[in-house]
Scaffold this motif. Structure first.
Motif, PDB file in Angstrom:
ATOM      1  N   PRO A 141      15.421 -12.029  82.905  1.00  0.00           N
ATOM      2  CA  PRO A 141      15.419 -10.885  81.986  1.00  0.00           C
ATOM      3  C   PRO A 141      15.044 -11.363  80.579  1.00  0.00           C
ATOM      4  O   PRO A 141      15.401 -12.471  80.163  1.00  0.00           O
ATOM      5  CB  PRO A 141      16.863 -10.384  82.019  1.00  0.00           C
ATOM      6  CG  PRO A 141      17.415 -10.916  83.302  1.00  0.00           C
ATOM      7  CD  PRO A 141      16.703 -12.207  83.562  1.00  0.00           C
ATOM      8  N   LYS A 142      14.295 -10.526  79.852  1.00  0.00           N
ATOM      9  CA  LYS A 142      13.783 -10.920  78.540  1.00  0.00           C
ATOM     10  C   LYS A 142      14.886 -11.395  77.597  1.00  0.00           C
ATOM     11  O   LYS A 142      14.744 -12.430  76.933  1.00  0.00           O
ATOM     12  CB  LYS A 142      13.008  -9.769  77.904  1.00  0.00           C
ATOM     13  CG  LYS A 142      12.369 -10.159  76.600  1.00  0.00           C
ATOM     14  CD  LYS A 142      11.493  -9.080  76.030  1.00  0.00           C
ATOM     15  CE  LYS A 142      10.886  -9.597  74.735  1.00  0.00           C
ATOM     16  NZ  LYS A 142       9.818  -8.752  74.272  1.00  0.00           N
ATOM     17  N   GLN A 143      15.990 -10.659  77.515  1.00  0.00           N
ATOM     18  CA  GLN A 143      17.066 -11.034  76.594  1.00  0.00           C
ATOM     19  C   GLN A 143      17.669 -12.389  76.963  1.00  0.00           C
ATOM     20  O   GLN A 143      17.982 -13.189  76.092  1.00  0.00           O
ATOM     21  CB  GLN A 143      18.164  -9.954  76.545  1.00  0.00           C
ATOM     22  CG  GLN A 143      19.234 -10.214  75.509  1.00  0.00           C
ATOM     23  CD  GLN A 143      18.678 -10.305  74.093  1.00  0.00           C
ATOM     24  OE1 GLN A 143      17.748  -9.605  73.723  1.00  0.00           O
ATOM     25  NE2 GLN A 143      19.254 -11.185  73.297  1.00  0.00           N
ATOM     26  N   LEU A 144      17.813 -12.658  78.249  1.00  0.00           N
ATOM     27  CA  LEU A 144      18.328 -13.956  78.688  1.00  0.00           C
ATOM     28  C   LEU A 144      17.394 -15.072  78.245  1.00  0.00           C
ATOM     29  O   LEU A 144      17.837 -16.113  77.748  1.00  0.00           O
ATOM     30  CB  LEU A 144      18.497 -13.974  80.209  1.00  0.00           C
ATOM     31  CG  LEU A 144      19.013 -15.273  80.824  1.00  0.00           C
ATOM     32  CD1 LEU A 144      20.402 -15.598  80.301  1.00  0.00           C
ATOM     33  CD2 LEU A 144      19.007 -15.170  82.327  1.00  0.00           C
ATOM     34  N   LEU A 145      16.099 -14.862  78.382  1.00  0.00           N
ATOM     35  CA  LEU A 145      15.120 -15.867  77.972  1.00  0.00           C
ATOM     36  C   LEU A 145      15.163 -16.091  76.459  1.00  0.00           C
ATOM     37  O   LEU A 145      15.114 -17.234  75.994  1.00  0.00           O
ATOM     38  CB  LEU A 145      13.716 -15.449  78.412  1.00  0.00           C
ATOM     39  CG  LEU A 145      12.611 -16.459  78.167  1.00  0.00           C
ATOM     40  CD1 LEU A 145      12.920 -17.791  78.838  1.00  0.00           C
ATOM     41  CD2 LEU A 145      11.287 -15.909  78.642  1.00  0.00           C
ATOM     42  N   VAL A 146      15.293 -15.027  75.692  1.00  0.00           N
ATOM     43  CA  VAL A 146      15.387 -15.147  74.234  1.00  0.00           C
ATOM     44  C   VAL A 146      16.609 -15.974  73.857  1.00  0.00           C
ATOM     45  O   VAL A 146      16.527 -16.901  73.038  1.00  0.00           O
ATOM     46  CB  VAL A 146      15.445 -13.746  73.568  1.00  0.00           C
ATOM     47  CG1 VAL A 146      15.846 -13.835  72.104  1.00  0.00           C
ATOM     48  CG2 VAL A 146      14.106 -13.035  73.726  1.00  0.00           C
ATOM     49  N   GLU A 147      17.749 -15.670  74.465  1.00  0.00           N
ATOM     50  CA  GLU A 147      18.981 -16.406  74.163  1.00  0.00           C
ATOM     51  C   GLU A 147      18.890 -17.858  74.639  1.00  0.00           C
ATOM     52  O   GLU A 147      19.359 -18.768  73.959  1.00  0.00           O
ATOM     53  CB  GLU A 147      20.180 -15.698  74.779  1.00  0.00           C
ATOM     54  CG  GLU A 147      20.474 -14.368  74.107  1.00  0.00           C
ATOM     55  CD  GLU A 147      21.655 -13.648  74.710  1.00  0.00           C
ATOM     56  OE1 GLU A 147      22.607 -14.317  75.162  1.00  0.00           O
ATOM     57  OE2 GLU A 147      21.631 -12.403  74.739  1.00  0.00           O
ATOM     58  N   PHE A 148      18.294 -18.081  75.796  1.00  0.00           N
ATOM     59  CA  PHE A 148      18.128 -19.442  76.313  1.00  0.00           C
ATOM     60  C   PHE A 148      17.251 -20.256  75.372  1.00  0.00           C
ATOM     61  O   PHE A 148      17.588 -21.380  75.002  1.00  0.00           O
ATOM     62  CB  PHE A 148      17.524 -19.401  77.719  1.00  0.00           C
ATOM     63  CG  PHE A 148      17.248 -20.763  78.295  1.00  0.00           C
ATOM     64  CD1 PHE A 148      18.294 -21.563  78.733  1.00  0.00           C
ATOM     65  CD2 PHE A 148      15.956 -21.245  78.392  1.00  0.00           C
ATOM     66  CE1 PHE A 148      18.043 -22.832  79.260  1.00  0.00           C
ATOM     67  CE2 PHE A 148      15.705 -22.499  78.924  1.00  0.00           C
ATOM     68  CZ  PHE A 148      16.756 -23.296  79.351  1.00  0.00           C
ATOM     69  N   ASP A 149      16.121 -19.696  74.968  1.00  0.00           N
ATOM     70  CA  ASP A 149      15.211 -20.404  74.065  1.00  0.00           C
ATOM     71  C   ASP A 149      15.903 -20.786  72.755  1.00  0.00           C
ATOM     72  O   ASP A 149      15.627 -21.840  72.194  1.00  0.00           O
ATOM     73  CB  ASP A 149      13.970 -19.565  73.771  1.00  0.00           C
ATOM     74  CG  ASP A 149      12.988 -19.529  74.933  1.00  0.00           C
ATOM     75  OD1 ASP A 149      13.100 -20.371  75.846  1.00  0.00           O
ATOM     76  OD2 ASP A 149      12.095 -18.659  74.916  1.00  0.00           O
ATOM     77  N   ALA A 150      16.825 -19.948  72.298  1.00  0.00           N
ATOM     78  CA  ALA A 150      17.540 -20.224  71.044  1.00  0.00           C
ATOM     79  C   ALA A 150      18.471 -21.434  71.176  1.00  0.00           C
ATOM     80  O   ALA A 150      18.870 -22.020  70.167  1.00  0.00           O
ATOM     81  CB  ALA A 150      18.326 -18.995  70.604  1.00  0.00           C
ATOM     82  N   THR A 151      18.804 -21.826  72.402  1.00  0.00           N
ATOM     83  CA  THR A 151      19.714 -22.961  72.605  1.00  0.00           C
ATOM     84  C   THR A 151      18.987 -24.290  72.762  1.00  0.00           C
ATOM     85  O   THR A 151      19.622 -25.338  72.786  1.00  0.00           O
ATOM     86  CB  THR A 151      20.601 -22.759  73.854  1.00  0.00           C
ATOM     87  OG1 THR A 151      19.779 -22.841  75.026  1.00  0.00           O
ATOM     88  CG2 THR A 151      21.343 -21.433  73.808  1.00  0.00           C
ATOM     89  N   ILE A 152      17.666 -24.251  72.884  1.00  0.00           N
ATOM     90  CA  ILE A 152      16.898 -25.467  73.157  1.00  0.00           C
ATOM     91  C   ILE A 152      16.672 -26.247  71.865  1.00  0.00           C
ATOM     92  O   ILE A 152      16.180 -25.705  70.880  1.00  0.00           O
ATOM     93  CB  ILE A 152      15.557 -25.126  73.833  1.00  0.00           C
ATOM     94  CG1 ILE A 152      15.812 -24.442  75.181  1.00  0.00           C
ATOM     95  CG2 ILE A 152      14.708 -26.371  74.009  1.00  0.00           C
ATOM     96  CD1 ILE A 152      14.564 -23.944  75.858  1.00  0.00           C
ATOM     97  N   GLU A 153      17.030 -27.519  71.909  1.00  0.00           N
ATOM     98  CA  GLU A 153      16.860 -28.374  70.747  1.00  0.00           C
ATOM     99  C   GLU A 153      15.374 -28.658  70.523  1.00  0.00           C
ATOM    100  O   GLU A 153      14.587 -28.697  71.462  1.00  0.00           O
ATOM    101  CB  GLU A 153      17.593 -29.712  70.935  1.00  0.00           C
ATOM    102  CG  GLU A 153      19.091 -29.596  71.116  1.00  0.00           C
ATOM    103  CD  GLU A 153      19.508 -29.364  72.564  1.00  0.00           C
ATOM    104  OE1 GLU A 153      18.628 -29.357  73.456  1.00  0.00           O
ATOM    105  OE2 GLU A 153      20.698 -29.160  72.802  1.00  0.00           O
ATOM    106  N   GLU A 154      15.021 -28.904  69.271  1.00  0.00           N
ATOM    107  CA  GLU A 154      13.632 -29.214  68.925  1.00  0.00           C
ATOM    108  C   GLU A 154      13.161 -30.455  69.673  1.00  0.00           C
ATOM    109  O   GLU A 154      13.911 -31.417  69.832  1.00  0.00           O
ATOM    110  CB  GLU A 154      13.517 -29.449  67.418  1.00  0.00           C
ATOM    111  CG  GLU A 154      12.085 -29.567  66.946  1.00  0.00           C
ATOM    112  CD  GLU A 154      11.970 -29.638  65.438  1.00  0.00           C
ATOM    113  OE1 GLU A 154      10.980 -30.210  64.971  1.00  0.00           O
ATOM    114  OE2 GLU A 154      12.864 -29.126  64.738  1.00  0.00           O
TER     115      GLU A 154
END
Length: 68
Positions: free
Chosen positions: A17-30
């Protein structure tokens, strides 16, 4: 007909789901990729299962039996 050898693991895909992907991406370190993090999470889950401590209950939440 079989695929030609590429020397790489074949890719897999899924559509979260789009919202899950948005939240997941926000947790990924640079400097890390989605694949890096997902592979790490897969290893963690497998290791927890092997130790007998699954992070996801077998029954849906709220279905616990009352023992009192």
């Amino acid at each position: 007909m079989a695929r030609p050898a590429t020397g790489q693991t074949p890719p897999i895909s899924f559509r979260p789901p789009k919202q899950l992907l948005v939240e997941f991406d926000a947790t990924i370190e640079e400097g890390r990729t989605r694949s890096d993090v997902l592979i790490e999470l897969m290893h963690d889950r497998i290791n927890r299962k092997r130790r007998g401590r699954a992070s996801v209950p077998d029954r849906p939440a709220g279905s616990e039996e009352n023992t009192a």
